[in-house]
Design an enzyme around this catalytic site. Structure first.
Site, PDB file in Angstrom:
ATOM      1  N   TRP A 148       0.841  -1.210   0.000  1.00 51.29           N
ATOM      2  CA  TRP A 148       0.000   0.000   0.000  1.00 51.29           C
ATOM      3  C   TRP A 148       0.872   1.255   0.000  1.00 51.29           C
ATOM      4  O   TRP A 148       0.535   2.256   0.634  1.00 51.29           O
ATOM      5  CB  TRP A 148      -0.966   0.040   1.185  1.00 51.29           C
ATOM      6  CG  TRP A 148      -1.580  -1.277   1.556  1.00 51.29           C
ATOM      7  CD1 TRP A 148      -1.494  -1.912   2.757  1.00 51.29           C
ATOM      8  CD2 TRP A 148      -2.390  -2.127   0.733  1.00 51.29           C
ATOM      9  NE1 TRP A 148      -2.190  -3.091   2.737  1.00 51.29           N
ATOM     10  CE2 TRP A 148      -2.747  -3.253   1.494  1.00 51.29           C
ATOM     11  CE3 TRP A 148      -2.853  -2.043  -0.589  1.00 51.29           C
ATOM     12  CZ2 TRP A 148      -3.527  -4.295   0.997  1.00 51.29           C
ATOM     13  CZ3 TRP A 148      -3.626  -3.077  -1.086  1.00 51.29           C
ATOM     14  CH2 TRP A 148      -3.954  -4.187  -0.302  1.00 51.29           C
ATOM     15  N   GLU A 353      -2.721   7.148   6.089  1.00 50.66           N
ATOM     16  CA  GLU A 353      -2.136   7.999   7.124  1.00 50.66           C
ATOM     17  C   GLU A 353      -2.938   7.953   8.427  1.00 50.66           C
ATOM     18  O   GLU A 353      -3.060   8.949   9.144  1.00 50.66           O
ATOM     19  CB  GLU A 353      -1.979   9.445   6.622  1.00 50.66           C
ATOM     20  CG  GLU A 353      -0.972   9.546   5.484  1.00 50.66           C
ATOM     21  CD  GLU A 353      -0.703  10.955   5.044  1.00 50.66           C
ATOM     22  OE1 GLU A 353      -0.555  11.840   5.925  1.00 50.66           O
ATOM     23  OE2 GLU A 353      -0.625  11.187   3.831  1.00 50.66           O
TER      24      GLU A 353
END
Length: 378
Positions: A148, A353
């Protein structure tokens, strides 16, 4: 910044950024291939000084940049943000040699950066990463997989986080700066819903030395978390920019589209939805600006504020874009429509994030760490 209202020069700068994005950056974005690094677009961001400003700007300016670009060209916004995320550890923790080698290339848009933290078994729980750094003479050999990772496998430099001390949790992680041509480093793209490049990296005994360390050995988790704290409010700004673009589209469509004898905007069910979109977008914007201002001021509660801003803004943007699609009807689902594009783009920020669930955990942890409010004050 009184009451989080922008100064005239800030407003003018945002308008100039939107014009740049619409006139020069969007045509470059439209020529790009989904899932691939758009190097002409990255180069243009460098030529206009936007990448360099990433490392000079305060958190509020960073948010204004990301919101303004996202409103007109999400591809330009994302390309800019990924350069910042990948190279911020170099700017903040790199040695003079590392900074001299890479920052001019990154800021000019000639080198593409990546931030490699997530692994197949370590996403939200970043401290659980398992990529190993086995001692090898004066250095180490890195073995494992990262996944990812935005800009992988095409990035020219990668900030990689590896475990140098087994069993030490977050205290045994070190950040390394790797050029893409390092022996043993390979990768593969992932076919994702989001149009920006995402891939996996495979490290098979990649050699690294003390000169490749970012910061200090076994203190790489601080590098990672410091980078994420820096960018979390601006992820919220990206989301606010997309929400505003969807709101603008909904306003234009409902004012012009006629149904049941008049414009859609005459229908209370429609106008109230648009009003709710505007209220939620503005609330998210103000929370983002407040978090950015807190970061710039060095406030002690910046981690909580940043988490709150990212959480509210990304969840709000998802709702606003979805509502705009509903108001447009089937036309919004046509491939190439602005809202079809935003619908695909808006989903990922709720995950990367730090997923929304992680942000809620951070907020709750910070609240309880501050101590309970005395009953007499409640």
């Amino acid at each position: 910044m009184p009451a989080f209202s922008l100064e005239p020069e800030q407003t003018a700068w945002c308008a100039a950024l939107r014009e740049l994005a619409a006139r020069q950056l969007r045509p470059l974005a439209e020529k790009g291939e989904p899932g691939r690094v758009n190097r002409p677009l990255v180069a243009a961001l460098g030529e206009h000084g936007l990448i360099g400003r990433l490392f000079e700007a305060g958190a509020l300016d960073l948010c204004l940049m990301r919101e303004s670009l996202a409103r007109e060209c999400t591809e330009a916004e994302t390309a800019l943000a990924l350069q910042g995320l990948g190279a911020h550890p170099v700017a903040a923790h790199g040695s003079p040699a590392q900074r001299a080698r890479w920052l001019p290339e990154v800021t000019a848009g000639r080198a593409v950066a990546a931030f490699a933290l997530s692994e197949p078994g370590a996403g939200s729980d970043a401290a659980a990463l398992a990529l190993t750094a086995a001692p090898d003479g004066a250095g180490w050999r890195l073995t494992g997989e990262k996944t990812w990772i935005s800009n992988a496998p095409e990035a020219d430099l990668v900030t990689v986080f590896a475990r140098t001390t087994p069993g030490a949790g977050a205290r045994g992680i070190t950040a390394f700066l790797l050029p893409a041509d390092r022996p043993g480093l390979t990768g593969a793209p992932l076919d994702m819903l989001s149009p920006h490049p995402v891939g996996s990296l495979f490290l098979d005994g990649v050699p690294v030395g003390p000169e490749d360390v970012l910061g200090e050995v076994d203190r790489g988790f601080r590098v990672a978390m410091g980078t994420l704290d820096r960018f979390r409010p601006s992820v919220g700004a990206f989301a606010v920019g997309m929400a505003q673009a969807a709101l603008d589209a909904a306003l234009a469509h409902t004012a012009a589209r006629t149904a049941f004898g008049g414009p859609l905007s005459d229908l209370q069910a429609v106008s109230h939805q648009v009003a709710e979109m505007a209220v939620r977008t503005e609330a998210a914007r103000l929370l983002v600006y407040a978090a950015a201002a807190a970061y710039d001021e060095g406030a002690p509660d910046v981690r909580r504020r940043a988490a709150m801003a990212k959480l509210l803004a990304t969840e709000t943007a998802q709702w606003v874009v979805d509502t705009a699609v509903q108001l447009h009807g089937a036309r919004a689902l046509l491939r190439g429509h602005l809202l079809e594009h935003l619908y695909r783009e808006v989903r990922a920020p709720r995950i990367y994030e730090g997923a929304s669930e992680v942000q809620r955990t951070i907020v709750a942890r910070e609240l309880y760490a501050a101590g309970p409010v005395p009953e007499s004050a409640s």
